[in-house]
Write an enzyme that holds these catalytic residues in place. Sequence first.
Site, short mmCIF file in Angstrom:
data_model
loop_
_atom_site.label_atom_id
_atom_site.label_comp_id
_atom_site.label_asym_id
_atom_site.label_seq_id
_atom_site.Cartn_x
_atom_site.Cartn_y
_atom_site.Cartn_z
N ASN A 377 -10.50 26.37 -6.46
CA ASN A 377 -11.45 27.04 -7.12
C ASN A 377 -12.48 27.66 -6.10
O ASN A 377 -12.59 26.66 -5.16
CB ASN A 377 -12.45 26.17 -8.16
CG ASN A 377 -13.66 26.91 -8.64
OD1 ASN A 377 -13.37 27.62 -9.64
ND2 ASN A 377 -14.67 26.74 -8.09
N GLU A 378 -12.45 29.02 -6.22
CA GLU A 378 -13.45 29.64 -4.98
C GLU A 378 -13.13 29.14 -3.39
O GLU A 378 -14.00 28.72 -2.83
CB GLU A 378 -15.02 29.27 -5.35
CG GLU A 378 -15.22 29.91 -6.84
CD GLU A 378 -16.80 30.33 -7.02
OE1 GLU A 378 -17.28 29.51 -6.17
OE2 GLU A 378 -17.10 31.05 -7.74
#
Length: 758
Positions: A377-378
């Site tokens: 994630n990110e």
Amino acid sequence: MRQTVNLNHKWAFSKEAAEVPAEFPKNWVFVNLPHTWNAIDGQDGGNDYYRGTCYYAKQILKSELPQNARYYLEFCGANASAQVYWNGECIGRHDGGYSTFRTEISEALQEENLLVVSVDNGENETVYPQMADFTFYGGLYRDVNLIAVSDAHFDLEYYGGSGIAVTPTVQGDSAQVRVQVFLNSVKKGQSLFYCLQDRDGKHVSEAVCTADCTEVTMEIPKVHLWHGRKSPYLYTACAELRENGEVLDRVSARFGCRSFRIDAEKGFILNGEPYPLRGVSRHQDRWGLGNALLPEHHEEDMDLICELGATTVRLAHYQHDRYFYDLCDERGLVVWAEIPYISKHMPKASENAEAQLRELIVQNYNHPSIVVWGLSNEITMNGSDADLLETHKHLNALAHELDSTRPTTVAVVSMCDMHDPYLKIPDVISYNHYFGWYGGDTAMNGPWLDRFHETFPDLPIGVSEYGCEGLDWHTSDPVQGDYTEEYQAYYHEELIKQLFTRPYLWATHVWNMFDFGADARNEGGENGQNHKGLVTFDRKYKKDAFYAYKAWLSDEPFVHICGKRYTERTEEVTKVTVYSNLPTVELFRNGESIDRQTSREHFFYFDVPNIGESRIEAVAGEVTDGFVLQKVDSFPEKYRLKEKGAVLNWFDITAPEGYFSLNDKLSEILETDEGKKIFFTFAEALNRKGKGEKIAGFTMGADMLKMLGGFTVLRLTGLLGTAGVQVEKDELLELNRQLNQIPRASNIAPSDEGAGTP
Ligand code: GCB
């Protein structure tokens, strides 16, 4: 036969102890599991919750255990690293706070035993997550069990798995079901019995073979498909290890028969039919409890998600309790499951990311609800490098090796360039976009996605996060960044219209279904939480935006009037917004019809005279909703955002007419040369306060600033708490003094197109 004994009751707990006790520590406090030591300090803001080592101790008498040959301890969640000591000796270690692990104690079992578990949620560079927008509650926060088995048994040691893997393949109107089992210490003469049962427990297929036959394929004729929310039909596969007619061990797993694919043009296809994935993300924690949850908490969450009408849930940002995946199977929610490889690539933690992915897949392989494995994630938030790429390639290959039936995905940070090479690694991707909250405006979402889709027509794209804070603050003129329930509702109306009308989006997930603990946040007048939830942290209040989704997604007839917490209004004619999944809504004021509207967009807007007291009622088909509206002369202060413990509040700030102040949006200030200069000098000073060139590890680069441009400078400085930087009052006043000297640009250039443009 195996017996499982729950060990949640009566543990001695210490935050102060410096070492493993030699004897049972009678003077520690007693707690029952699930337990976290951060239930309070992890949710009250300040980024100061206790992160370190705590100890749990328990006495275990052999005489109280079931009689069997081998014994395993099972920990379903110890955040984040745990060491298990049995009678003083370290017999196990596990890194990763969200998965199950087991430790064998058979050899070491004595009549009286002392079990001590040290659990550590302290900072390090080797275990994910270390940097993320949520609290890493420490503790033994899920069940601890003891499993007693015979010498020969279904495996308990391989990455916390269940010892049985079921792979159904639908063929025409039947299914071929491959069942694999993993065994320990089997002997000649032992045999295996396999069966498949339907929902009522009726055997639909059976097989008997020798114990070395650890894989069979059985058929289900006229199969009932698992078809999401419409028909979440579950079968059970079981396997028994037998010897001379006696059952030595038995395992079972529920499974569902379905086929699916993700199409870059048509979106998600379930059992050959388009099945739009529109739903929410879920963080597991709760107000006052942290992550230490009981089954009823999971059930309540599931009921709320289903009430909304979601077809999918992203279980972010880590492995959730296995009970929740079970509920998803039962209720037919399609799941995105992921590991906490998040925000910042840590070169020394790749082994841990791999282990967490292995555990996620091995432990959850049988759940029909899960359709994708999320790798990260990110992760490019702070830049990308060769090691990050290698790690993704490796994780991607590992996921495919462990599971050839499910694609992989990543949740990409908004400002990541769509040509970034790491986007080519997973099978499908999703972006986290906050246009309309952190930066840009709501109208940018759809066009950005269309541009991506045109540029990469063969790469399925979804929206893994989008959302906006909404608290019990109110206004009749909502604006971006105001934290009101009204702006949040407006934002989601706009996003729904853009996202739900683009069938190529393979999945969309609101960030977030529930408000959640993020101790570093200092926002919205309620510190320590992220308030992007559609439902409050205590699950007691469904915000208006919740009903905007219900109107589009649920079939249960309802009508909802927005703004029921905003009853005292000053304007003579006020806007009343109504959401319904029925086509026509009529609004009454004191029994008189104001208007009757028909809309296919499920959102209805009425202008209502606001005189004295008005009893407002919305009627749609058989359902009604109402509230009492009150005309007042001046705007009630209780509706206006007040930052809690803020160094400065918006109303403390001088803002001479025609000049900038801390109450202006960063994007507007950066459009003037003078403003740019002042802001960057200020940002540099902040960088020096952080660690080296960065603020809490994040470079305040141009992309980051662009992303945050929708906030006023004051709000932004409050947000910096998330990155561990406290901005002092005199620094803010000085910045405001300087901004007060800069005239607003008269002809501000049109805002640019947002981050990540091709
Ligand atoms: C994100 C993160 C999520 C945060 C969210 C936010 O992109 O993935 O963990 O909570 O933004 O609210 O800022």
